[in-house]
Write a protein that holds these residues in place. Structure first.
Motif, PDB file in Angstrom:
ATOM      1  N   UNK A  39      39.487  72.795   5.388  1.00  0.00           N
ATOM      2  CA  UNK A  39      40.394  72.514   4.209  1.00  0.00           C
ATOM      3  C   UNK A  39      41.540  71.749   5.051  1.00  0.00           C
ATOM      4  N   UNK A  40      42.605  71.501   4.307  1.00  0.00           N
ATOM      5  CA  UNK A  40      43.580  70.566   4.889  1.00  0.00           C
ATOM      6  C   UNK A  40      44.383  71.039   6.149  1.00  0.00           C
ATOM      7  N   UNK A  41      44.484  72.504   6.127  1.00  0.00           N
ATOM      8  CA  UNK A  41      45.346  72.970   7.259  1.00  0.00           C
ATOM      9  C   UNK A  41      44.321  72.894   8.366  1.00  0.00           C
ATOM     10  N   UNK A  42      43.134  73.186   8.146  1.00  0.00           N
ATOM     11  CA  UNK A  42      42.218  73.110   9.349  1.00  0.00           C
ATOM     12  C   UNK A  42      41.978  71.609  10.098  1.00  0.00           C
ATOM     13  N   UNK A  43      41.885  70.598   9.018  1.00  0.00           N
ATOM     14  CA  UNK A  43      41.637  69.530   9.522  1.00  0.00           C
ATOM     15  C   UNK A  43      43.121  69.256  10.398  1.00  0.00           C
ATOM     16  N   UNK A  44      44.189  69.692   9.866  1.00  0.00           N
ATOM     17  CA  UNK A  44      45.409  69.088  10.506  1.00  0.00           C
ATOM     18  C   UNK A  44      45.344  69.841  11.975  1.00  0.00           C
ATOM     19  N   UNK A  45      44.919  70.827  12.080  1.00  0.00           N
ATOM     20  CA  UNK A  45      44.983  71.738  13.272  1.00  0.00           C
ATOM     21  C   UNK A  45      43.939  70.939  14.346  1.00  0.00           C
ATOM     22  N   UNK A  46      42.883  70.617  13.789  1.00  0.00           N
ATOM     23  CA  UNK A  46      41.796  69.853  14.698  1.00  0.00           C
ATOM     24  C   UNK A  46      42.330  68.651  15.223  1.00  0.00           C
ATOM     25  N   UNK A  47      43.255  67.673  14.252  1.00  0.00           N
ATOM     26  CA  UNK A  47      43.459  66.651  14.601  1.00  0.00           C
ATOM     27  C   UNK A  47      44.990  66.445  15.500  1.00  0.00           C
ATOM     28  N   UNK A  48      45.528  67.774  15.227  1.00  0.00           N
ATOM     29  CA  UNK A  48      46.805  67.945  15.813  1.00  0.00           C
ATOM     30  C   UNK A  48      47.919  67.272  15.377  1.00  0.00           C
ATOM     31  N   UNK A  49      47.854  67.166  13.685  1.00  0.00           N
ATOM     32  CA  UNK A  49      48.799  66.835  13.090  1.00  0.00           C
ATOM     33  C   UNK A  49      49.473  67.804  11.931  1.00  0.00           C
ATOM     34  N   UNK A  50      50.619  67.341  11.361  1.00  0.00           N
ATOM     35  CA  UNK A  50      50.974  68.028  10.193  1.00  0.00           C
ATOM     36  C   UNK A  50      50.059  68.136   9.220  1.00  0.00           C
TER      37      UNK A  50
END
Length: 75
Positions: A39-50
């Motif tokens: 999901x969006x939050x998980x993708x953000x965590x993996x990429x180190x982005x908000x």
């Protein structure tokens, strides 16, 4: 059924071929979301982005993919 499966496979390969041509951040966010099923939050965590930054990356990627696949520019 076999023809449908083959058509789905070709469609998925076409989509993947288009996705890998995206700029790296857009490509990574789409691959993680679509194929990694994150999901969006998980993708953000993996990429180190908000999450908002990832949302914008995915919006740009979808717009670019639409343009590539339909030949039409969308707003």
């Amino acid at each position: 059924a076999k023809g449908e499966h083959e058509a789905e496979t070709v469609g998925a390969l076409d989509a993947l071929a288009t996705i890998v041509q995206l700029p790296p951040d857009q490509r990574d966010s789409m691959l993680l979301h679509v194929f990694g099923q994150l999901d969006l939050v998980e993708v953000a965590q993996v990429l180190g982005k908000e999450p908002d930054a990832v949302r914008q990356l995915q919006r740009r990627a979808r717009r670019r993919l639409r343009t590539e696949t339909t030949g039409r520019v969308t707003p």
